[in-house]
Design an enzyme around this catalytic site. Structure first.
Site, short mmCIF file in Angstrom:
data_model
loop_
_atom_site.label_atom_id
_atom_site.label_comp_id
_atom_site.label_asym_id
_atom_site.label_seq_id
_atom_site.Cartn_x
_atom_site.Cartn_y
_atom_site.Cartn_z
CB ALA A 10 59.04 81.87 73.12
CG ASN A 50 65.30 79.95 69.71
OD1 ASN A 50 66.28 79.63 68.87
ND2 ASN A 50 64.25 79.61 69.91
N PRO A 51 66.90 78.67 72.71
CG PRO A 51 65.73 78.54 74.92
CD PRO A 51 65.91 79.40 73.52
CB CYS A 52 64.11 75.28 69.70
SG CYS A 52 63.04 74.31 71.06
CD GLU A 100 63.47 78.27 66.94
OE1 GLU A 100 62.40 78.86 67.49
OE2 GLU A 100 64.07 77.25 67.54
N PRO A 132 59.36 75.83 66.30
CG PRO A 132 60.59 74.77 67.86
CD PRO A 132 60.72 75.90 67.14
CB THR A 133 54.08 75.08 65.30
OG1 THR A 133 54.20 73.76 64.53
CG2 THR A 133 54.69 76.09 64.49
N GLY A 134 54.57 73.16 68.36
CA GLY A 134 54.10 71.94 69.14
C GLY A 134 52.67 72.36 69.77
#
Length: 807
Positions: free
Chosen positions: A96, A278-280, A282, A456-458
């Protein structure tokens, strides 16, 4: 290979819809040509195929594939979305996110832009540190020109991203990080403030320990040239910190990452420091590394003993080890977009096993999220996963060898894990077990440089029917709107069962919870249920940080978590949260004040040095409604819409869903209204837009606001809604209610005086050189399905269809 696919996976209707729309293979006409069960087998079969590289027989590979399939169809584990989408398909890109280097030369910068485009084309997101770029106005010796600075180059990256459709369906997501000691840090902090720039980037400030200590001591700190290391300037740390806090209070950006904490346990320090994520945020990564992520569903790790729920530790151990095997195999079969990435990823073999369903697990066990019992359990669970993922990685190392860059890594130190965790154990894994694991690593090596990460696991949590990551629930009851106009209340099944078991359940009670936003303070809900079934806004920022810290202790990478603040939260509360995060050894933190990203743009005019208003001839010009004559009739023509407005956005619940009403003013007073509801192109949306346009024309023509309110109030439709203030009869009635409750508050809320704009003193103190500032305004609606977005796990996500702005 084939598998027994006769039994359908126990997926919710919503999960099957998300899979059909985003994950399943399609024919040229766009029709799905595989079922969810087919998809899971496609993934399991492809990933298990890596075992052939290590001498496994066809039968053994088949058994591995079946174990992977069973793990996913049990909804006990999900890999990240690209693996589900692309494993066994032509693209074959299973990661990702990536981090790319940005070096201080034009050739290297544009080489990175090219590589970024290739990654976005493959469906990945990218993170960058721009800290190596020389500051603006620095001399470029090769041309004797001057540098334009990091922010200008971030804008070039942003424009390139805009030109590349990610995976054919969405723009690429990016993270830009700049160290707090870079000379251009103030420009960077202000770079997204007006809402018109860098919309394809999240931005975060790389915070050093030295800076935070300077903030606490209220002293100055150095701004250092990234190449010469010369100190160019000194700033008061607290003023910079307050500017970061102010912007985060207004729109959630910039975020902050604690770069010294990240590098404290950098597994391969010989390869250089970690400067970006990375973009988020984490996954802190070295240049050319990629993230390889998956999540365990804790809600599936439950067994009942004498009808009492408890964690099934045996199942959690087995699933953790199987998932570790799965993720290591992903590295083998992944089709990376650049050869440098292939080399770097296979050199370190980092994996990130995380969790989802944490809020579900706490509710099942009747434990409050904001409690010592909750954080203690978090420590136990994450330590257990951390230990068994590493034990599983050692077992893989026995068969396949350790990661190639093991020499001089942290695992090359004697008793590293034991010394790291001594005195900090959660109690589930004895300290001597860590020491034994150290000895096994010394003898056999370890397959993966990192094994744990909470991402994130949205969307994958929606597929698994689990709560997101380690977040509390965002809502216990929410409204879903069907195309035929029907409104349905969706109730969290665990909450619904608890209320039914208490004998208090009713449709009316659930509507009360929906309107209230949580169970807290709702009459008819027992105190015990209110204590356990909490939502993100019920929990104080301190407990959000405590929970993140409990998980961070046994997480190799970082933890994706949002600290949610109520709309009324102050800047000081955010500042205190940042300091607590630093003192809690977090690697980064994301804050979001409710509705702050959905505010209408508001500009504050600069002042002259003497403090007087900057009154130009243009600003003094008064535009009044004009009267035009046609025969014996006189028509009133509205004045032109002003170029600059400022205002607020207010949300109200209607029978057709949440209605967002924006009320704007200019120097002459109220001048326009926008009303937004549902998905673009819908009937309700078009009527709301028409209502807003007519109100705006009337206001600029001089019609009294009270007359407009009286005309709209009381209009009825077939779908009334019950709100705190009473019954809302229609969308028109709702607009009238919003205008009525805000008409006298607009000047104070917008930060203006009745006779014109002024600079708020608190804003003035945090604005360098009296630069004009704007609150960012983002559309709160999902672009795919029209459901209002929620901000959690560091990202804006849709509970309706799984859309995410970040991944």
């Amino acid at each position: 290979m084939t598998s027994n696919l006769s039994e359908a996976v126990n997926l919710t209707e919503n999960a099957r819809t998300v899979l059909s729309k985003r994950y399943l293979k399609r024919d040229p006409d766009g029709k799905p040509v595989e079922t969810p069960e087919d998809m899971f087998w496609r993934v399991a079969d492809t990933i298990a195929g890596a075992d052939k590289n290590f001498g496994k027989s066809k039968k053994e590979v088949q058994e591995t594939a079946q174990s992977f399939y069973n793990m996913m169809t049990d909804l006990a584990f999900m890999p990240n979305s690209p693996t589900l989408m692309n494993a066994g398909r032509e693209l074959g890109q299973l990661s990702a996110c990536f981090v790319l280097p940005v070096e201080d030369s034009l050739d290297q910068i544009f080489e990175t832009i090219k590589n970024t485009a290739l990654i976005h084309k493959s469906g990945g997101g990218t993170g960058f540190s721009f800290s190596k770029l020389r500051p603006k106005n620095d001399i470029v010796r090769s041309t004797m020109g001057v540098s334009s600075g990091p922010v200008s180059f971030i804008e070039v990256f942003n424009a390139a991203t805009e030109a590349v459709k990610q995976g054919g369906t969405r723009r690429g997501a990016n993270m830009a990080i700049l160290r707090v000691d870079h000379p251009d840090i103030l420009d960077f902090i202000n770079s997204k403030f007006d809402g018109s720039r860098l919309n394809n980037f999240n931005i975060s400030v790389g915070i050093t320990n030295e800076f935070m200590e300077a903030v606490k001591a209220d002293r100055e700190y150095d701004l250092v040239h990234p190449n010469s290391k010369e100190v160019l300037k000194r700033l008061r740390a607290k003023e910079v910190f307050d500017l970061i806090v102010d912007h985060a209070w207004r729109n959630g950006e910039p975020g902050i990452v604690f770069v010294d904490n990240i590098n404290k346990y950098n597994p391969t320090p010989e390869l250089g420091p970690i400067e970006s994520t990375n973009p988020c945020g984490e996954v802190p990564l070295l240049p050319f590394e990629a993230c390889n992520l998956g999540s365990l569903n804790l809600a599936r790790m439950i067994k009942y003993v004498d009808d009492r729920p408890e964690i099934d530790w045996d199942k959690l151990e087995q699933t953790t080890r199987t998932a570790t095997h799965f993720l290591d195999n992903v590295i083998e079969v992944n089709n990376y977009p650049l050869p440098q990435i292939t080399d770097m990823v296979k050199g370190n073999r980092k994996i990130g096993l995380g969790i989802m369903g944490w809020a579900d697990l706490l509710m099942i066990l009747n434990i409050s999220y904001d409690s010592d019992e909750g954080t203690n359990l978090a420590l136990q669970v994450m330590e257990f996963i951390d230990y068994h993922s590493k034990a599983g990685s050692v077992e893989l190392s026995k068969q396949r060898g350790g990661f190639p860059n093991l020499k001089n890594s942290i695992y090359d130190r004697k008793d590293f894990l034991y010394e790291k965790y001594i005195g900090r154990s959660g109690g589930k894994i004895p300290e001597e077990s860590w020491q034994e694991l150290d000895k096994a690593i010394e003898e056999y090596g370890i397959r993966n440089a990192t094994t744990t990460c909470i991402a994130p696991t949205g969307t994958i949590s929606m597929i698994a029917g689990a709560s997101c990551g380690i977040e509390p629930l965002f809502a216990l009851v929410f409204t879903r709107h069907i195309m035929d106009g029907t409104t349905l209340l969706e109730v969290n099944p665990l909450f619904e069962k608890a209320v039914k078991d208490s004998g208090a359940y009713s449709q009316e009670l659930m509507e009360k919870v929906s309107e209230h936003g949580s169970a807290h303070g709702v009459e008819g809900i027992s105190e015990q249920i209110q204590r356990v079934y909490v939502t993100s806004h019920d929990i104080t920022p301190e407990w959000h940080v405590k929970m993140q810290a409990a998980f961070q202790l046994h997480t190799d990478n970082a933890v994706s978590k949002t600290v949610n603040f109520v709309e009324e939260a102050t800047r000081e509360e955010i500042a205190q949260t940042y300091i607590l995060a630093y003192e809690s050894d977090l690697k980064g933190i994301t804050v979001y004040r409710n509705n702050s990203r959905f505010n209408q743009a508001m500009q504050i005019k600069p002042t002259e040095k003497d403090g007087s208003q900057d009154k130009t001839e243009e600003s003094q010009k008064q535009e009044s409604p004009r009267q035009e004559t046609e025969g014996s009739k006189q028509w009133l023509t509205p004045r032109e819409r002003p170029g600059l407005t400022f205002g607020i956005t207010d949300k109200i619940q209607t029978g057709c869903g949440p209605l967002y009403v924006t009320i704007n003013t200019d120097d002459e007073g109220l001048c326009e209204v926008f009303a937004r509801i549902g998905k673009s192109g819908g009937c309700a949306t078009s009527q709301a837009e028409a209502t807003g346009r007519m109100i705006s024309i009337a206001l600029r023509a001089g019609v009294d606001i009270n007359s407009i309110i009286e005309q709209l109030k009381g209009i009825r439709c077939p779908a009334p809604s019950f709100n705190k203030g009473g019954v809302i009869l229609s969308c028109s009635d709702a607009v009238a209610r919003v205008l009525e409750r805000n008409k006298d508050k607009i000047p104070e809320l917008a930060g203006i005086k009745a006779n014109g704009p002024y600079v708020n003193q608190q804003d003035q103190a945090t604005t360098e050189n009296n630069i004009s500032k704007l609150d960012i305004g983002l559309c709160p609606e999902c672009p795919d399905c029209g459901v209002m977005l929620e901000f959690k796990e560091g990202c804006a996500m849709c509970n309706g269809c799984g859309f995410s702005r970040c991944s």
